[in-house]
Design a protein around this motif. Structure first.
Motif, PDB file in Angstrom:
ATOM      1  N   PRO A  43      45.085  34.527  45.527  1.00  0.00           N
ATOM      2  CA  PRO A  43      45.992  33.778  44.961  1.00  0.00           C
ATOM      3  C   PRO A  43      45.503  32.319  44.223  1.00  0.00           C
ATOM      4  CG  PRO A  43      46.930  33.643  47.032  1.00  0.00           C
ATOM      5  CD  PRO A  43      45.522  34.209  47.205  1.00  0.00           C
ATOM      6  N   HIS A  44      44.535  31.969  45.112  1.00  0.00           N
ATOM      7  CA  HIS A  44      43.791  30.757  44.379  1.00  0.00           C
ATOM      8  C   HIS A  44      42.458  30.859  43.700  1.00  0.00           C
ATOM      9  CE1 HIS A  44      46.196  28.778  47.636  1.00  0.00           C
ATOM     10  NE2 HIS A  44      45.817  29.773  48.726  1.00  0.00           N
ATOM     11  N   VAL A 110      41.142  33.646  40.819  1.00  0.00           N
ATOM     12  CA  VAL A 110      42.345  34.421  40.995  1.00  0.00           C
ATOM     13  C   VAL A 110      42.142  35.861  40.958  1.00  0.00           C
ATOM     14  CG1 VAL A 110      44.851  34.519  40.535  1.00  0.00           C
ATOM     15  CG2 VAL A 110      43.961  32.201  40.769  1.00  0.00           C
ATOM     16  N   ASP A 285      46.644  48.574  38.875  1.00  0.00           N
ATOM     17  CA  ASP A 285      47.850  48.212  38.130  1.00  0.00           C
ATOM     18  C   ASP A 285      47.498  47.273  36.802  1.00  0.00           C
ATOM     19  OD1 ASP A 285      48.024  45.805  39.068  1.00  0.00           O
ATOM     20  OD2 ASP A 285      49.498  46.231  40.512  1.00  0.00           O
ATOM     21  N   THR A 287      48.256  44.304  36.074  1.00  0.00           N
ATOM     22  CA  THR A 287      48.095  42.887  36.420  1.00  0.00           C
ATOM     23  C   THR A 287      46.628  42.678  36.783  1.00  0.00           C
ATOM     24  OG1 THR A 287      50.230  42.474  36.982  1.00  0.00           O
ATOM     25  CG2 THR A 287      48.844  40.851  37.791  1.00  0.00           C
ATOM     26  N   LEU A 291      43.450  40.320  35.681  1.00  0.00           N
ATOM     27  CA  LEU A 291      42.802  39.491  36.630  1.00  0.00           C
ATOM     28  C   LEU A 291      41.250  39.877  36.713  1.00  0.00           C
ATOM     29  CD1 LEU A 291      45.468  39.230  39.570  1.00  0.00           C
ATOM     30  CD2 LEU A 291      45.056  37.523  37.724  1.00  0.00           C
ATOM     31  N   ASN A 697      45.290  27.924  33.645  1.00  0.00           N
ATOM     32  CA  ASN A 697      45.453  26.487  33.617  1.00  0.00           C
ATOM     33  C   ASN A 697      44.457  25.791  34.297  1.00  0.00           C
ATOM     34  OD1 ASN A 697      46.131  26.952  36.265  1.00  0.00           O
ATOM     35  ND2 ASN A 697      48.150  26.327  36.342  1.00  0.00           N
ATOM     36  N   ASP A 699      44.542  24.683  37.292  1.00  0.00           N
ATOM     37  CA  ASP A 699      44.401  25.066  38.605  1.00  0.00           C
ATOM     38  C   ASP A 699      43.768  26.602  38.810  1.00  0.00           C
ATOM     39  OD1 ASP A 699      45.659  23.078  39.666  1.00  0.00           O
ATOM     40  OD2 ASP A 699      47.598  23.690  39.336  1.00  0.00           O
ATOM     41  N   GLN A 701      45.054  29.199  37.596  1.00  0.00           N
ATOM     42  CA  GLN A 701      45.933  30.370  37.366  1.00  0.00           C
ATOM     43  C   GLN A 701      45.737  31.106  36.144  1.00  0.00           C
ATOM     44  OE1 GLN A 701      47.674  31.718  40.164  1.00  0.00           O
ATOM     45  NE2 GLN A 701      46.865  29.960  41.387  1.00  0.00           N
ATOM     46  N   LEU A 702      45.809  32.360  35.879  1.00  0.00           N
ATOM     47  CA  LEU A 702      45.893  33.122  34.824  1.00  0.00           C
ATOM     48  C   LEU A 702      47.208  33.039  34.297  1.00  0.00           C
ATOM     49  CD1 LEU A 702      44.226  34.807  32.633  1.00  0.00           C
ATOM     50  CD2 LEU A 702      44.533  36.503  34.121  1.00  0.00           C
ATOM     51  N   LEU A 703      47.579  32.356  33.351  1.00  0.00           N
ATOM     52  CA  LEU A 703      49.039  32.339  32.674  1.00  0.00           C
ATOM     53  C   LEU A 703      49.265  33.651  31.801  1.00  0.00           C
ATOM     54  CD1 LEU A 703      49.383  28.620  31.853  1.00  0.00           C
ATOM     55  CD2 LEU A 703      49.777  29.815  33.900  1.00  0.00           C
ATOM     56  N   ALA A 705      48.724  37.113  32.412  1.00  0.00           N
ATOM     57  CA  ALA A 705      48.314  38.085  33.051  1.00  0.00           C
ATOM     58  C   ALA A 705      49.206  39.062  32.986  1.00  0.00           C
ATOM     59  CB  ALA A 705      48.421  37.712  34.670  1.00  0.00           C
ATOM     60  N   SER A 706      49.918  38.988  31.849  1.00  0.00           N
ATOM     61  CA  SER A 706      50.701  40.426  31.512  1.00  0.00           C
ATOM     62  C   SER A 706      51.186  40.491  30.085  1.00  0.00           C
ATOM     63  CB  SER A 706      52.129  40.492  32.115  1.00  0.00           C
ATOM     64  OG  SER A 706      53.160  39.680  31.535  1.00  0.00           O
ATOM     65  N   MET A 708      53.766  40.069  28.654  1.00  0.00           N
ATOM     66  CA  MET A 708      54.928  39.006  28.147  1.00  0.00           C
ATOM     67  C   MET A 708      54.055  37.852  27.695  1.00  0.00           C
ATOM     68  SD  MET A 708      58.216  39.183  30.624  1.00  0.00           S
ATOM     69  CE  MET A 708      57.159  38.451  32.219  1.00  0.00           C
ATOM     70  N   ASP A 709      52.819  37.705  28.162  1.00  0.00           N
ATOM     71  CA  ASP A 709      52.212  36.289  27.701  1.00  0.00           C
ATOM     72  C   ASP A 709      50.822  36.633  27.159  1.00  0.00           C
ATOM     73  OD1 ASP A 709      53.877  34.419  29.231  1.00  0.00           O
ATOM     74  OD2 ASP A 709      53.646  35.607  30.993  1.00  0.00           O
TER      75      ASP A 709
END
Lengths: 788, 149
Positions: A43-44, A110, A285, A287, A291, A697, A699, A701-703, A705-706, A708-709
């Motif tokens: 997750p990091h 991540v 899957d 996601t 990733l 972002n 940090d 994190q993949l913003l 990742a679906s 939706m975004d």
């Protein structure tokens, strides 16, 4: 032209099974006793792993094993490799950090692979993965390339303390500097080529199956090149020697480059199948696809174009930073170097070019080839520069291009490539005509009356396909040769099986390859089957990418068919009781020159196998031939795309009104399939230009990742395409083919952005030009118009 | 990804009462949505298990909470972090300050800054602000009720 031979718009043979749900994909494969793998992902974006406690997970129902990087290391399983060596300017080799299939001590993005749980069912494996406790020490992330190269930035791999994999260059710096020194006008541009997620419709999957009796492995996997996968898994990762490892890539639902690479998941599944003594299956899957599929593009570029006082190009200078992500994926090093800079001459006669490329590590997913691979990035640089330069010197962009086109062939560019054939004026003229370019001004005024901003943008792209001459790419650092293989098996009743090293994952090889055979041997295409994607059936092959299957794969088939024809003529000579020098073969019939004696192809095939008409010592029975084709040059598809669009400055919504594509792909086997490839490519290019963008972002994190975004182009984002062709035969292969698989994705982004910036009246709009970005960009346009 | 949230709420109790309740683990446990356990681990430290649902991701977060910069009865800072296994992680803090309200009662101001990562960030990116706001509202609604008891 026959109804099913070369040049016929034959419906795709494979589509019936695809559209009726009868395809056979990797996830459709289930082996007896199969267990399921779930990967625990970081997750990091950047962390050291202090301890992994799997004790609770191992006690969960159905769990067979939990493996970590330590288990792979204990079994001496090698890391994933990057197969193309790039040297920096100073001659030093690229700095490749270790890439274990499961993390060893550290995670770097991540989604990085921390551990794998293998259980009876997928649900059990997933539940158990929740119970693994990982003690991380979180380290600072670095996702921005400019930040990554600053002193004191977090170091992704110790071997590259400045996060720089290589400082590579190509071209003549002194000659380019001299060209700029005498320039009358210099156009400068800063360009960001946005990061993309490949998003093949079928997610990646793998089934590893170890046979204890035979001591051999079978891997079913979503691969564009199963033989390369076997080679890497065998020779470098060390799963098993090649004769003990069979790789099968069955129906594959789209690749776009992302399924070229050898990933952690299939490596772990095939290795683990022996460890747990059961077949091991994994299916990503969506996601996980976001990733951990290798991403595409992600360049930052500063480019300058030098012109003389007559608008002729004197030189081009390009400086690019390419994000390679956290690890070097299989061919990642070559994409922003040898697949990029050699295309910077575009369709133009540019006397001097100098390109510098820095490959940068960041704590993001690895970046590798994605539809076009380097060539879209190069075309974007060249075609944005051409448009902006024309605007700056006040010349019509079409005329400016025409003035600078290469017109004599072969043409040696200053950046490796030797263009063998083309007629760039012909494509431009035809495109301008089809697009009704001369009346754009009128249409702009009509749009303005409605409060809309209309713009038109040209993109005159070139790409290098048909990769590639083996010795040439070897001299540039490639770890493999890029020939292709074919075997033609004629059965006793005259049906034909073609075994090819090319791999079809949407391209329609089962149809086009059969058309070639039908044309050559005069057999119906239904009597031809194409066998691909299985290392036990096809001995060796290099796979499908870089629009190479027509130019290289089919050339190998042609070469094998030549041998079949020669052999069949000898058989026919015995049957017809004539000298084989007098045998002619046409429309599926062998005949004796100057007589009416003839025999058809199936009869000759039968005679070849029953071997009654000839002495087996004089002529071998059977009709089966194989060939390897090593290309003599790259091929150079080129064309002109023109995008015309309207912006609503109140909402920022862009509507593409017209799309004209005129492509020169050389000879065409199936115009319907070619047109389909063009449509799909343009849609992907429009996706990059208007919709798609992978965002991390700070940090890590993949913003996006679906779905939706992350916005994929939808039917209402793309126009009806007006597609035309021009044709110059490619002299570098027997069929005269150039390749069409990537053209649309290469041509489209600069056409869209050139049209947007034409509509806006300024150059400041990013990709993806989302409604928000366009709305912002349009505010200054409105303000300027109001002031006037 | 980072999330920030600020707000204030009027509570029908005097500042000292509010302060006492804010330092009572049983009260906090009852008010935090999805809180399963909240155990004191030190003078100002707690361990907590909280069940959270963000969009399609549902996870049990195990973490530590520490109260810092205690300034009774005016406010403190809550700092915490939690691991949600496959769902990812959350860390962050909230500054809480109390002041007397005109006409009686107490105004509680909060200023939250939190970071989440992993699956919640991947799938829930555009839901997080909404979920956070909903949970904050639920917390203060619960807290307000306890004040009235």
């Amino acid at each position: 032209m026959s109804m099913s031979g070369i040049g016929a718009p034959v419906r795709r043979k494979e589509d019936f099974r695809f559209i009726t749900g009868k395809g056979h994909y990797t996830d459709d494969i289930n082996r007896p006793g199969q267990a399921h793998a779930v990967f625990l992902r970081s997750p990091h974006a950047h962390a050291t792993i202090n301890r992994i406690d799997a004790s609770a997970a191992l006690k969960m129902p159905g769990v067979l094993a939990v493996f970590t990087g330590d288990d792979l290391a204990a079994d001496k399983v090698g890391g994933l490799i990057c197969g193309w060596m790039i040297h920096s300017k100073d001659g030093s080799p690229m700095k490749a950090g270790a890439h274990p299939a499961l993390a060893q001590g550290k995670v770097r993005y991540v989604g990085d692979h921390v551990a794998v749980v293998i259980a009876d069912t997928y649900a059990q494996a997933r539940e158990a993965a929740e119970k693994i406790v990982v003690d991380y020490t979180v380290l600072p992330a670095v996702t921005d390339m400019n930040a990554a190269v600053k002193p004191g930035a977090p170091v992704v791999h110790d071997v590259a303390s400045d996060n720089t994999v290589y400082n590579w260059h190509l071209g003549d710096k002194a000659a380019t500097d001299a060209a700029f020194a005498k320039a009358k006008h210099v156009t400068k541009l800063d360009i960001v080529n946005n990061r993309l997620v490949p998003n093949a419709m079928e997610p990646r999957a793998a089934v590893g199956d170890y046979d204890f009796g035979a001591d051999s492995f079978t891997l079913y996997t979503t691969s564009q090149n199963p033989h390369v996968a076997r080679l890497v898994l065998s020779a470098f990762i060390g799963i098993a020697p090649e004769h003990k490892l069979r790789v099968i890539a069955p129906d594959v639902g789209g690749g776009f480059g992302s399924k070229i690479f050898i990933y952690a998941e299939e490596t772990v599944c095939v290795w683990a199948s022996k460890k747990v003594g059961r077949p091991v299956k994994w299916t990503a899957d969506r996601t996980e696809a976001f990733l951990a599929d290798a991403h595409g593009r992600d360049h930052i570029t500063h480019a300058e174009l030098a012109l003389d006082d007559k608008g002729k190009i004197l030189g081009l200078r390009v400086n690019t930073k390419a994000n390679l992500g956290a690890y070097l994926s299989t061919f990642s090093s070559s994409v922003p170097t040898y697949l990029y800079a050699p295309l910077l001459s575009g369709q133009y006669d540019i006397p001097a070019i100098y390109a510098e490329v820095d490959g940068i590590y960041t704590t993001t997913a690895p970046v590798d080839a994605y539809r076009g691979a380097g060539r879209p990035e190069a075309t974007f640089v060249v075609e944005r520069l051409m448009e902006v330069a024309a605007r700056e010197i006040g010349v019509d962009p079409a005329q400016f291009r025409k003035k600078n086109f290469v017109t004599k062939f072969p043409h040696q560019t200053p950046v490796i490539m030797c263009y063998d054939a083309g007629d760039y004026n012909a494509s431009l003229e035809k495109a301008l005509e089809m697009a009704d370019y001369k009346n754009v001004g009128k249409r702009k005024r009509e749009s303005a009356k409605k409060g809309l901003l209309r713009g038109v943008g040209i993109s005159a792209y070139i790409e290098a396909c048909g990769i590639a001459p083996s010795a040439a790419v070897g001299s540039l650092g490639a770890g493999v040769g890029l020939w292709e293989s074919a075997e033609v098996r004629v059965n006793p009743i005259g049906t034909v099986e073609i075994l090819t090293g090319s791999h079809s994952h949407g391209q329609g090889h089962e149809t086009t390859f059969a058309q070639l055979v039908s044309s050559r041997l005069g057999v119906p295409i239904d009597n031809v089957s194409i066998v691909h994607g299985d290392t036990d059936k096809v001995q060796m092959g290099m796979g499908t990418y870089g629009s190479r299957s027509g130019a290289v794969g089919m050339s190998a088939i042609v070469k094998a068919l030549d041998k079949i024809e020669a052999k069949a003529k000898k058989v026919a000579a015995y049957v017809l009781e004539a000298s084989d020098a007098d045998i002619e073969f046409k429309d599926g019939k062998f005949s004796v020159k100057g007589t009416d004696k003839s025999v058809d192809f199936p009869s000759v095939a039968l005679q070849a196998y029953i071997a009654h008409k000839f002495n087996g010592q004089d002529l071998e029975p059977g009709l089966k031939e194989s060939a390897f084709w090593d290309p003599t040059n790259f091929t150079f598809p080129a064309g002109v795309h023109i995008c015309e669009l309207e912006i609503d400055p109140q909402t920022g919504v862009t509507r593409i009104d017209r799309w004209t594509a005129v492509d020169d792909f050389g000879e065409i086997i199936n115009p319907m399939i070619v047109e389909g490839q063009v449509h799909g490519g343009i849609a992907q290019g429009i996706g990059q230009a208007l919709c798609e963008g992978a965002v991390y972002n700070k940090d890590g994190q993949l913003l996006t990742a679906s779905y939706m975004d992350y916005t994929m182009p939808r039917a209402d984002d793309v126009p009806s395409y007006n597609v035309g062709m021009t044709q110059t035969r490619c002299p570098s292969n027997p069929l005269g083919i150039k390749g069409c698989g990537e053209a649309g994705a290469i041509a489209a982004p600069p056409a869209v952005v050139n049209a947007l910036t034409d509509a806006l009246g300024h150059e400041n709009v990013p990709m993806p030009a989302t409604p928000h970005a366009v709305w912002r960009a349009a505010q200054s346009t409105i303000a300027k118009q109001a002031a006037e | 990804m980072a999330m920030t949230m600020t707000g204030e709420v009027h509570l029908p109790a005097d500042r000292q009462t509010v302060w006492d309740k804010l330092n009572d683990p049983e009260v906090l446990k009852a008010c935090i949505p999805g809180c399963q356990t909240l155990d004191r681990t030190g003078e100002n430290g707690f361990s907590a298990v909280v069940k959270l649902k963000v969009g399609p991701v549902s996870a049990t977060f195990k973490g530590n909470v520490e109260l810092q910069d205690l300034d009774p009865p005016n406010g403190y800072k809550i700092a915490g972090q939690g691991e949600g296994g496959v769902a990812g992680f959350a860390k962050g803090g909230a500054k809480v300050s109390l002041s007397d309200a005109e006409g009686g009662g107490t105004i509680l101001r909060y200023d939250v800054e939190a970071n989440v990562g992993g699956k919640i960030a991947q799938l829930g990116a555009r839901l997080i602000d909404g979920v956070a706001k909903k949970n904050a509202d639920a917390f203060f609604a619960n807290f307000g009720k306890i004040m009235q008891q």
